[in-house]
Design an enzyme around this catalytic site. Structure first.
Site, short mmCIF file in Angstrom:
data_model
loop_
_atom_site.label_atom_id
_atom_site.label_comp_id
_atom_site.label_asym_id
_atom_site.label_seq_id
_atom_site.Cartn_x
_atom_site.Cartn_y
_atom_site.Cartn_z
N HIS A 48 -4.49 44.38 20.46
CA HIS A 48 -3.87 43.53 19.44
C HIS A 48 -2.40 43.90 19.35
O HIS A 48 -2.08 45.08 19.27
CB HIS A 48 -4.45 43.82 18.06
CG HIS A 48 -5.88 43.44 17.90
ND1 HIS A 48 -6.41 42.32 18.47
CD2 HIS A 48 -6.86 44.01 17.18
CE1 HIS A 48 -7.69 42.24 18.12
NE2 HIS A 48 -7.98 43.25 17.34
N ASP A 50 -7.31 37.55 23.71
CA ASP A 50 -5.84 37.52 23.65
C ASP A 50 -5.31 36.27 22.99
O ASP A 50 -4.23 35.77 23.34
CB ASP A 50 -5.24 37.66 25.07
CG ASP A 50 -5.79 38.86 25.80
OD1 ASP A 50 -5.83 39.93 25.18
OD2 ASP A 50 -6.19 38.72 26.96
N LYS A 75 -5.29 37.45 17.75
CA LYS A 75 -6.10 37.85 16.59
C LYS A 75 -5.36 38.81 15.67
O LYS A 75 -5.52 38.76 14.47
CB LYS A 75 -7.40 38.52 17.06
CG LYS A 75 -8.38 37.57 17.67
CD LYS A 75 -9.65 38.28 18.08
CE LYS A 75 -9.50 39.15 19.30
NZ LYS A 75 -9.52 38.46 20.58
P1 IMP Z 1 -14.34 45.30 30.30
O1 IMP Z 1 -14.42 44.82 28.88
O2 IMP Z 1 -13.27 46.35 30.51
O3 IMP Z 1 -15.66 45.72 30.84
O4 IMP Z 1 -13.87 44.05 31.20
C1 IMP Z 1 -14.69 42.92 31.38
C2 IMP Z 1 -13.87 41.65 31.37
O5 IMP Z 1 -13.37 41.41 30.06
C3 IMP Z 1 -12.64 41.68 32.28
O6 IMP Z 1 -12.42 40.37 32.78
C4 IMP Z 1 -11.52 42.05 31.33
O7 IMP Z 1 -10.25 41.63 31.80
C5 IMP Z 1 -11.95 41.28 30.10
N1 IMP Z 1 -11.43 41.84 28.84
C6 IMP Z 1 -11.82 42.96 28.22
N2 IMP Z 1 -11.13 43.13 27.09
C7 IMP Z 1 -10.30 42.10 26.97
C8 IMP Z 1 -9.37 41.69 25.96
O8 IMP Z 1 -9.16 42.30 24.92
N3 IMP Z 1 -8.71 40.52 26.21
C9 IMP Z 1 -8.96 39.78 27.30
N4 IMP Z 1 -9.81 40.12 28.24
C10 IMP Z 1 -10.49 41.26 28.09
#
Ligand code: IMP
Length: 427
Positions: A41, A13, A16
């Site tokens: 995004h 976040d 990008k």
């Molecule tokens: P997952 O990717 O859904 O398995 O989540 C794993 C961890 O990555 C969690 O803490 C999510 O909040 C974080 N996360 C996944 N995608 C993003 C993103 O695009 N931005 C910030 N955090 C993310």
């Protein structure tokens, strides 16, 4: 050789979308190489705001070919609704290419993501609940479904059977849920086949040929360095490699082809989900950063945790990605503070530590050591050149650059496409 990687230097976040979009007009291909619709995004074009989850942000730049690489996990229903949403707003998406080797997020992967998180209770990761982890787990367990499988019904059925074999035991016996029927999943997946067919391609070949022809290729990471499965704050991470090496495996290009690696760095820090975050604020400053910075997840709508800039993390990102440049975003959010704390090191059990500790225990104990930098009050959102920034804003950027170990080549001073100060060209 104009192959650039653009990735998040913190916990995702970082903005990008804005950076990719800035370059989108001059690049031929924008490639996502990992992650799925857990990413988010936001791209602002004119008075239009676009929230993209799975599609590369290059989709908004006419002339640019957006590519979903083999390292991405694709939820077909999300992809198709994202495409039709853009088409309704007049965006041409016909150039999109999707790797036939990309893995599919099936409905049962989403179910497993949700039930396992619930089962973990207090120990949960705080995933986005989009099935990302379970889909990568199936990939590594060699029971994944790939985009190309949609075009062979017999193979697809066998693979779904294999994938559901153990999962149904787990769902019914451990989680007390109903079993998922193979036929139902196969039918749903086959329903996507024709709609996706025009986009499916051998993207590895396409990209390597493009690089041979000196086309400009931009590899766009989802999430961020500290969410990397290998180099992030494991286990509070995503299940793929957003770091620069992931661009090679997730798109099928050799490391010798990559010419530049740009880290997107927010002028402060945010994180969503669980896990350690040394500079996290629980006071009115944290609340102000959240409010002014609009720090709410594009994908999940969750409030982001907010804190001051952490130079230890930025240095780490430089190292594990081999960063050549930084794009500093959201500097405008810091306008109005009299003094801005910046974390320059950690104190861990009474010791001063300058670099990110590899031990999870140490990182959980890390307390930020702050240096105070003087703030500014002037509105900087219309500033176009570095020298026109208030002196204290210049000094803040210079200090961050020195601590972080790579030149800051662009600065975001507002959400719009044009609200960027370019210092060194990326191309
Ligand atoms: P997952 O990717 O859904 O398995 O989540 C794993 C961890 O990555 C969690 O803490 C999510 O909040 C974080 N996360 C996944 N995608 C993003 C993103 O695009 N931005 C910030 N955090 C993310």
């Amino acid at each position: 050789m104009p192959a650039l990687v653009l990735l998040g230097a913190q916990w995702g976040d970082e903005g990008k979308g804005k950076a990719t979009d800035l370059l989108g007009g001059s690049v031929d291909y924008v490639v996502r190489y990992q992650g799925g619709n857990n990413a988010g995004h936001t791209v602002v074009v004119g008075d239009q705001k676009y929230a993209l989850h799975l599609l590369p942000s290059g989709i908004l730049s006419p002339g640019c070919t957006p590519v979903i690489g083999n390292g991405v996990v694709v939820d077909p229903s999300v992809l198709l609704s994202e495409l039709s949403g853009l088409n309704e707003r007049g965006v041409d998406t016909s150039k999109l290419l999707i790797s036939g080797n990309a893995h599919i997020i099936t409905p049962y992967n989403v179910t497993v993501d949700k039930v396992t998180e619930r089962f973990l209770g207090k120990r949960k990761i705080g995933t986005t609940g989009r099935g990302i982890g379970p889909t990568y787990a199936d990939k590594i367990n060699r029971v994944g479904i790939r985009v190309q499988d949609l075009y062979d019904e017999s193979i697809l059925t066998q693979k779904v059977e294999a994938a559901l074999d153990v999962k149904n035991q787990m769902l019914t016996k451990l989680y007390n849920r109903r079993a998922i029927a193979v036929e139902q999943v196969v039918e749903e997946l086959l329903g996507y086949a024709d709609k996706l067919a025009p986009y499916v391609a051998d993207t590895v070949l396409v990209l390597n040929e493009a690089l041979e022809q000196d086309k400009v290729v931009l590899f766009e990471g989802g999430q961020g360095t500290l969410l990397d499965i290998d180099h992030g704050t494991y286990p509070f991470v995503t299940s793929s490699n957003p770091t620069a090496g992931g661009a090679c495996t997730g798109a099928g290009v050799g490391p010798t082809k990559i010419s530049r690696v740009i880290g997107i760095l927010k002028a402060y820090t945010t994180r969503v989900g669980a896990g350690p975050f040394p500079t996290e604020l629980f006071d009115e400053d944290g609340e102000a950063l959240r409010r002014i910075g609009g720090e709410r997840g594009v994908t999940t709508g969750r409030d982001r945790r907010c804190g001051w800039f952490d130079a230890v993390i930025a240095r780490y990102a430089t190292r594990v990605n081999g960063l050549t440049d930084f794009f500093l975003t959201k500097l405008d959010v810091l306008t109005g503070w009299e003094q801005i704390p910046v974390c320059v090191a950690y104190e861990i059990d009474g010791r001063r530590v300058e670099e990110l500790p590899y031990s999870q225990t140490d990182f959980h104990h890390a307390k930020p050591v702050y240096e105070m930098l003087p703030g500014w009050n002037e509105d900087i959102s219309k500033v176009k050149s570095f020298s026109d920034l208030p002196k204290n804003a210049q000094a803040y950027v210079k200090a961050l650059e020195e601590m972080s170990g790579a030149p800051i080549s662009a600065i975001g001073v507002g959400p719009g496409r044009t609200e960027t100060i370019e210092i060194n060209s990326f191309l």
